[in-house]
Design an enzyme around this catalytic site. Structure first.
Site, short mmCIF file in Angstrom:
data_model
loop_
_atom_site.label_atom_id
_atom_site.label_comp_id
_atom_site.label_asym_id
_atom_site.label_seq_id
_atom_site.Cartn_x
_atom_site.Cartn_y
_atom_site.Cartn_z
N GLN A 165 1.10 13.37 12.78
CA GLN A 165 0.86 12.61 11.54
C GLN A 165 0.02 13.48 10.62
O GLN A 165 -1.11 13.84 10.96
CB GLN A 165 0.13 11.30 11.89
CG GLN A 165 -0.21 10.51 10.66
CD GLN A 165 -0.83 9.15 10.93
OE1 GLN A 165 -1.59 8.64 10.11
NE2 GLN A 165 -0.50 8.52 12.03
N TYR A 203 -10.68 2.76 10.77
CA TYR A 203 -10.38 2.04 9.53
C TYR A 203 -11.10 0.69 9.51
O TYR A 203 -10.67 -0.26 10.17
CB TYR A 203 -8.87 1.82 9.36
CG TYR A 203 -8.02 3.07 9.29
CD1 TYR A 203 -8.56 4.30 8.91
CD2 TYR A 203 -6.66 3.03 9.56
CE1 TYR A 203 -7.78 5.44 8.84
CE2 TYR A 203 -5.87 4.18 9.48
CZ TYR A 203 -6.44 5.38 9.13
OH TYR A 203 -5.67 6.51 9.06
N1 LIG Z 1 -4.14 10.39 10.04
C1 LIG Z 1 -4.92 10.48 8.99
O1 LIG Z 1 -5.89 11.25 8.96
C2 LIG Z 1 -4.58 9.63 7.81
C3 LIG Z 1 -5.19 9.88 6.57
C4 LIG Z 1 -4.81 9.10 5.48
C5 LIG Z 1 -3.86 8.09 5.64
N2 LIG Z 1 -3.30 7.87 6.87
C6 LIG Z 1 -2.30 6.78 7.10
O2 LIG Z 1 -1.35 6.79 6.05
C7 LIG Z 1 -1.34 5.50 5.41
C8 LIG Z 1 -0.93 5.63 3.95
O3 LIG Z 1 -1.77 6.49 3.27
P1 LIG Z 1 -2.77 6.00 2.16
O4 LIG Z 1 -3.01 4.54 2.27
O5 LIG Z 1 -3.91 6.95 2.27
O6 LIG Z 1 -2.07 6.38 0.79
P2 LIG Z 1 -0.75 5.95 0.02
O7 LIG Z 1 0.20 5.24 0.88
O8 LIG Z 1 -0.31 7.17 -0.67
O9 LIG Z 1 -1.36 4.96 -1.09
C9 LIG Z 1 -1.69 3.64 -0.76
C10 LIG Z 1 -2.36 2.96 -1.95
O10 LIG Z 1 -1.57 3.06 -3.12
C11 LIG Z 1 -1.59 1.83 -3.82
N3 LIG Z 1 -0.22 1.28 -3.73
C12 LIG Z 1 0.54 1.14 -2.61
N4 LIG Z 1 1.73 0.60 -2.91
C13 LIG Z 1 1.75 0.41 -4.23
C14 LIG Z 1 2.72 -0.10 -5.11
N5 LIG Z 1 3.91 -0.52 -4.68
N6 LIG Z 1 2.42 -0.16 -6.44
C15 LIG Z 1 1.23 0.28 -6.89
N7 LIG Z 1 0.26 0.77 -6.08
C16 LIG Z 1 0.52 0.84 -4.75
C17 LIG Z 1 -2.59 0.93 -3.12
O11 LIG Z 1 -3.92 1.11 -3.62
P3 LIG Z 1 -4.47 0.40 -4.95
O12 LIG Z 1 -3.82 -0.90 -5.09
O13 LIG Z 1 -5.96 0.35 -4.79
O14 LIG Z 1 -4.14 1.38 -6.05
C18 LIG Z 1 -2.55 1.48 -1.71
O15 LIG Z 1 -3.70 1.22 -0.96
C19 LIG Z 1 -2.75 4.96 5.67
O16 LIG Z 1 -2.83 3.56 5.49
C20 LIG Z 1 -2.96 5.39 7.10
O17 LIG Z 1 -2.26 4.53 7.97
C21 LIG Z 1 -3.64 8.63 7.93
#
Ligand SMILES: NC(=O)c1ccc[n+]([C@@H]2O[C@H](COP(=O)([O-])OP(=O)(O)OC[C@H]3O[C@@H](n4cnc5c(N)ncnc54)[C@H](OP(=O)(O)O)[C@@H]3O)[C@@H](O)[C@H]2O)c1
Length: 327
Positions: free
Chosen positions: A190, A57
């Protein structure tokens, strides 16, 4: 906040865990709009003691940000969940994909989890995080070129050396989990899980329930789609993965928003946002231990942490699931 032990590892994580992928900017359109340190510290104030990160990341940047954020926090009250096995600085293993770093330079991402590579990655992560141990160390993606047994033996050595408290996997199938378990006691897997991405319910969920493994659900708001703020045809920077993501096609966004409109009155009646309702529903699903939620700034992070206070009765969970079935 609610807390849960990850498998039988002794590591207790907050059920809302801070995901710091977007914090590192990479594949999320850069870091300009981010206040990641503020977001992590604001989350901690609300009981979000666990932070998920990975070397890939931001090619080290996300781990450095986490290291900066936890400097002023009591280390024994924070759980650092990081990963290994995705390399951009060595061209070895199983080629994954081409990408660009935050400076716009081309990088090749490899899935590589050979023992020597893991030992080196662990030292690099500890340095960037400014700590001497990792609470949960997860293989980020399976590496076809290294026997799982070899990978897990290296992780087991790190546990014996006290550098790692517990072993986890990510994006592993049930078969791969079984193989890993011949060498190490896994705490967790995960995996992607959200209202619109539920395939793990067929295999990973039953396995984890039966064998007492935690499931860390990643992207539970489907990259922000389930907050209700995404409009059909919305523009994203080319360096933001949502620009080409299949679930962000205008037709699908329209369907999702129609579904969200049906559950909006329930959210409003609870003085909750749609995102909070979505997170609570996710945590109510069998086997889902933790929701890993990404946030760019303190405002989003605080809203996400407060999802834990939204109460849903079993009938309300069912109502949402029924609406979802018609999506
Ligand atoms: N192991 C893996 O392969 C893998 C893959 C993916 C993710 N992950 C982990 O899972 C975590 C979470 O997944 P993710 O970041 O992909 O997706 P998510 O949690 O579904 O979405 C996060 C995004 O949604 C928006 N957001 C978050 N809270 C909000 C709110 N309260 N109101 C409005 N918009 C909001 C923000 O982007 P904007 O403001 O740009 O809209 C934020 O970056 C990652 O950070 C990582 O640690 C792991």
């Amino acid at each position: 906040m609610e807390y849960i032990e990850l498998g039988s590892s002794g590591v207790r994580a907050s059920r809302i865990t801070f995901g710091s992928w977007a914090a590192g900017g990479w594949m999320w359109g850069g870091t300009e709009q981010n206040d990641a340190v503020g977001a992590i510290r604001a989350s901690f104030e609300l009981g979000v003691t666990s932070i998920d990160t990975a070397p890939i990341y931001g090619q080290g940047l996300s781990e450095e940000i986490v290291g900066e954020a936890i400097k002023t926090l009591p280390r024994d009250q924070v759980q650092i969940l990081t990963k290994f096995g995705m390399r951009w600085d060595e061209q070895k293993g199983d080629f994954g994909f081409k990408s660009k770093n935050n400076q716009g330079q081309d990088i090749d991402v490899y899935k590589y989890a050979a023992p020597q590579s893991i030992i080196r990655e662990c030292e690099d992560s500890l340095r960037r995080l400014g700590t001497d141990y990792i609470d949960l160390y997860q293989i980020h993606w399976p590496d076809k070129t290294t026997p799982i047994q070899d990978t897990m033996e290296a992780v087991q050595r790190l546990i014996e050396q006290g550098k790692v408290r517990a072993a986890g996997v990510s994006n592993y199938s049930v078969e791969q989990m079984r193989e890993a378990e011949q060498v190490v006691n896994l705490a967790s897997n995960q995996v992607p899980y959200s209202m619109v991405r539920r395939d793990i319910e067929q295999d990973v969920v039953p396995y984890c329930l039966e064998h007492n493994k935690a499931i860390l659900a990643y992207s539970p708001m489907q990259l922000g789609l389930l907050t209700g703020k995404i409009k059909p045809g919305q523009h994203f920077e080319a360096s933001d993965l949502r620009a080409t993501h299949p679930l962000f096609k205008p037709e699908f966004v329209t369907h999702v928003n129609a579904f969200l409109d049906k559950i909006r009155p329930m959210a409003e009646s609870k003085d909750a946002t749609l995102g909070q309702l979505v997170l609570r529903w996710t945590l109510a699903q069998p086997g889902i231990s933790v929701a890993l939620v990404g946030a760019r700034n303190a405002e989003q992070a605080v809203q996400n942490a407060r999802a834990i206070h939204v109460q849903l009765s079993p009938q309300e969970v069912d109502f949402i699931s029924q609406q979802l079935a018609q999506l």
